[in-house]
Design an enzyme around this catalytic site. Structure first.
Site, mmCIF file in Angstrom:
data_model
loop_
_atom_site.group_PDB
_atom_site.id
_atom_site.type_symbol
_atom_site.label_atom_id
_atom_site.label_comp_id
_atom_site.label_asym_id
_atom_site.label_seq_id
_atom_site.Cartn_x
_atom_site.Cartn_y
_atom_site.Cartn_z
ATOM 1 N N LYS A 302 -6.816 41.465 26.797
ATOM 2 C CA LYS A 302 -7.321 40.328 27.588
ATOM 3 C C LYS A 302 -7.919 40.786 28.908
ATOM 4 O O LYS A 302 -7.466 40.413 30.005
ATOM 5 C CB LYS A 302 -6.231 39.275 27.827
ATOM 6 C CG LYS A 302 -5.749 38.616 26.542
ATOM 7 C CD LYS A 302 -4.885 37.410 26.811
ATOM 8 C CE LYS A 302 -4.428 36.727 25.552
ATOM 9 N NZ LYS A 302 -3.479 37.506 24.736
HETATM 10 O O1 6AU Z 1 3.119 33.782 17.730
HETATM 11 P P1 6AU Z 1 3.629 34.357 19.013
HETATM 12 O O2 6AU Z 1 3.813 33.321 20.073
HETATM 13 O O3 6AU Z 1 4.819 35.234 18.838
HETATM 14 O O4 6AU Z 1 2.488 35.370 19.498
HETATM 15 C C1 6AU Z 1 1.185 34.993 19.737
HETATM 16 C C2 6AU Z 1 0.365 36.171 20.147
HETATM 17 C C3 6AU Z 1 0.806 36.796 21.461
HETATM 18 C C4 6AU Z 1 -0.162 36.295 22.487
HETATM 19 O O5 6AU Z 1 -0.410 37.290 23.469
HETATM 20 C C5 6AU Z 1 -1.422 36.002 21.666
HETATM 21 O O6 6AU Z 1 -0.984 35.750 20.341
HETATM 22 N N1 6AU Z 1 -2.215 34.830 22.120
HETATM 23 C C6 6AU Z 1 -3.587 34.927 22.363
HETATM 24 C C7 6AU Z 1 -4.409 36.031 21.927
HETATM 25 C C8 6AU Z 1 -4.295 36.617 20.621
HETATM 26 O O7 6AU Z 1 -5.333 36.388 22.586
HETATM 27 C C9 6AU Z 1 -4.260 33.880 22.964
HETATM 28 C C10 6AU Z 1 -3.602 32.668 23.157
HETATM 29 O O8 6AU Z 1 -4.203 31.681 23.576
HETATM 30 N N2 6AU Z 1 -2.296 32.559 22.800
HETATM 31 C C11 6AU Z 1 -1.594 33.614 22.301
HETATM 32 O O9 6AU Z 1 -0.423 33.422 21.977
HETATM 33 O O10 6AU Z 1 0.701 38.181 21.303
#
Ligand code: 6AU
Length: 445
Positions: A302
C-alpha cells in the site's frame, strides 16, 4: 386471493387505471392497452388495498430490511407498505448522478441489507433494473421485485436475468380474464390485446455487468498489463478466484500456508513488514513455492507517498520488494505521480510487474468514497503498469483489469478493529474477480 384480486381489478378499471385504445409506451411500443396507476393517488382506499395485496408476497421473504419504490408511481405504494409493515423505506432520487456529491439514495441502510423493489407496471423491465443497479452499487442486496402488473412483454425475463425474482399481482392475461368475466371488456378487446402481446415483445436488455460475463481467458487478451493477463490465465486454468492473505508473523508459518494452499490459489498476498524473522531465504522459499504451485506473489505494501519516496521504498531497503513481488498494492491518494515513481523503481528489473490501485477500502468509515474511488479508477486507466483495482463494488468496466475484493468470510460481520466482512456470494455480486481470503479462512472467526 383470486376473488380479492378480481374485485380489485374491477375497482382499478373503474378509476381508469387501465385504458383500452391506441397508446405508445415509455419504450416506444404501440399498445392497445395502457396502464396508468398514477391515478391511484386520487383513490386512497384502493391504493391502500393494492399496497396490502402487494405486500402479501413478503410472507415468503421474512428477511426484508428495506423497500424501495421505483419513482414515481410506486412511491406512494411503497410508503403505504412501509407504514403498514414497519419495514423502513429508501427513496432513489431520479435527478442525482450515481457519483455526484448528492446522495442518490435517501434513507438509512446497512451494507448487505435486503431491499425489495416495489413497481407498478413492468414492460421492458428497464426501470426496475435501473433502480436495482443503483441500490446494488450502494451495497444493498436486491433479489426480489414486487410488481402490480407484469405486461408479459419480456420485462420479467429481463429482470430475472439480473438475479431478481419478479412477483406480480397481475399479468395482462390474468387481468383480461378478470375484466372479461366481470363484463368490463369485450372478447374483441381481449383478442386485440392478446394478438398484440404475441407480436410485440420488448427487447431483451443485454447484461450491463459485461465485464463479469466474459471468460477470464478472453479478458487475459484484453489486459494491457502482462501480470494481469497472467492472473486471468491462472484463474482460468486453476479454476480459482482466490487471493490468500497470509497475515502471519513467522516466516515458517507463511511458507507452510503457501505450500498448503498453493494448489488452490492464484495469488499469495504478503505483508512482509509484519514478519518477525524476515530474511532473503524466506523470499527464496516463497518464490520456489510460487513456481511449484503456479501462483503469483503480491506484497500488500500500500504505497502512498511521493514518487521519489515510493521508488526507493519499492527498490531499496531491507525488503527489496521490486526484486521479488509480481504485484504490489498502491494507494491513489498521491495521484498519478505515484505510478511513475514505482515505474522508476523497476529500472533494474526485467520481469513483468503489476500494481493494484486501492479505490475503496473495506474498513468501517473508510474515506475512499464517491469521487475518490472514481479518481482512483481514472488514474488506473492511464498506465500499463496497473493490473487491477482493489475495491468493494463494481466501479469499473475495463475488461483488462482484475477486481480484487478483500473483507471476505463465510458469514457477514466485522472484527474488533473495523474490518468489515461480506460473504463470497455478496462480493461476487459486487463485481469481484478475485476474493481476498485472510482470517475468514478459519471457521472459528
Ligand atoms: O480477511 P482479513 O481481514 O484477515 O484480511 C484482509 C486482508 C488484509 C488487509 O491488509 C487487506 O486484505 N485489505 C486490503 C488490501 C488487500 O489491499 C484493502 C482493504 O480495503 N481491506 C483489506 O482488508 O491483509
Amino acid at each position: 386471493m383470486d376473488a380479492e384480486l378480481k374485485e380489485l381489478a374491477v375497482s382499478l378499471f373503474e378509476i381508469d387505471a387501465f385504458k383500452f385504445g391506441e397508446f405508445v409506451t415509455k419504450v416506444g411500443l404501440k399498445t392497445p392497452i395502457y396502464f396508468d396507476l398514477r391515478v391511484l393517488v386520487s383513490h386512497p382506499k384502493i391504493m391502500a388495498r393494492l399496497a396490502k395485496m402487494l405486500w402479501t408476497f413478503a410472507e415468503e421473504y421474512p428477511d426484508v430490511a428495506q423497500i424501495c419504490g421505483v419513482p414515481y408511481t410506486a412511491l406512494p405504494l411503497a410508503t403505504l407498505i412501509s407504514i403498514d409493515s414497519n419495514v423502513p423505506m429508501l427513496i432513489k432520487r431520479k435527478e442525482a448522478k450515481a457519483y455526484g456529491t448528492k446522495k442518490i439514495i435517501e434513507g438509512n441502510f446497512k451494507q448487505g441489507d435486503n431491499c425489495v423493489i416495489i413497481e407498478d407496471v413492468v414492460t421492458s423491465g428497464s426501470s426496475v433494473l435501473e433502480t436495482a443497479h443503483i441500490l446494488r452499487k450502494e451495497g444493498l442486496k436486491v433479489t426480489e421485485a414486487f410488481v402490480v402488473i407484469d405486461r408479459e412483454q419480456n420485462g420479467k425475463q429481463n429482470i430475472e436475468n439480473y438475479g431478481i425474482r419478479v412477483k406480480s399481482l397481475y399479468t395482462t392475461t390474468r387481468l383480461l380474464a378478470y375484466l372479461l368475466e366481470t363484463n368490463k371488456i369485450t372478447p374483441k378487446i381481449v383478442k386485440d390485446v392478446t394478438d398484440y402481446l404475441l407480436k410485440f415483445q420488448a427487447p431483451i436488455i443485454p447484461l450491463q455487468d459485461k465485464r463479469l460475463k466474459i471468460p477470464f481467458r478472453i479478458r487475459a487478451s484484453k489486459a494491457k498489463n502482462a501480470i494481469a493477463s497472467k492472473l486471468f490465465d491462472l484463474m482460468e486454468s486453476k479454476q480459482s478466484t482466490i487471493c490468500l492473505a497470509a497475515d502471519l508473523t513467522k516466516a515458517d508459518a507463511v511458507i507452510e500456508l503457501a505450500d498448503l494452499t498453493g494448489p488452490h490459489i492464484v495469488l499469495f498476498k504478503t505483508h512482509v513488514d509484519i514478519l518477525e524473522d524476515f530474511s532473503n531465504d524466506f523470499i527464496k522459499r516463497l518464490k520456489e513455492l510460487a513456481k511449484k504451485h503456479n501462483f503469483l506473489i503480491m506484497e500488500d505494501r500500500k504505497f502512498a507517498d511521493i514518487g521519489n519516496t515510493v521508488s526507493l521504498q519499492y527498490e531499496k531497503g531491507m525488503y527489496k520488494i521490486a526484486e521479488w513481488a509480481d504485484i504490489v498494492t498502491v494507494h491513489a491518494i498521491a495521484g498519478q505521480s505515484i505510478i511513475d515513481g514505482l515505474k522508476n523503481g523497476l529500472q533494474k528489473i526485467s520481469e513483468p510487474r503489476g500494481l493494484f490501485i486501492l479505490a475503496e477500502m473495506s474498513s468501517k468509515g473508510a474515506l475512499t468514497i464517491d469521487e475518490y474511488a472514481l479518481g482512483a479508477v481514472t488514474i488506473a486507466q492511464s498506465s500499463d503498469m496497473v493490473a487491477g483495482i482493489v475495491c468493494q463494488s463494481n466501479i469499473f468496466s475495463n475488461l483488462g483489469f482484475v477486481q480484487l475484493t478483500p473483507g471476505v468470510k463465510l458469514s457477514q460481520g466485522s472484527d474488533n478493529t473495523g474490518q468489515q466482512y461480506n460473504t463470497p456470494e455478496f462480493v461476487v455480486n459486487s463485481g469481484a474477480d478475485l476474493a481476498v481470503i485472510g482470517r475468514g479462512r478459519c471457521t472459528n472467526l
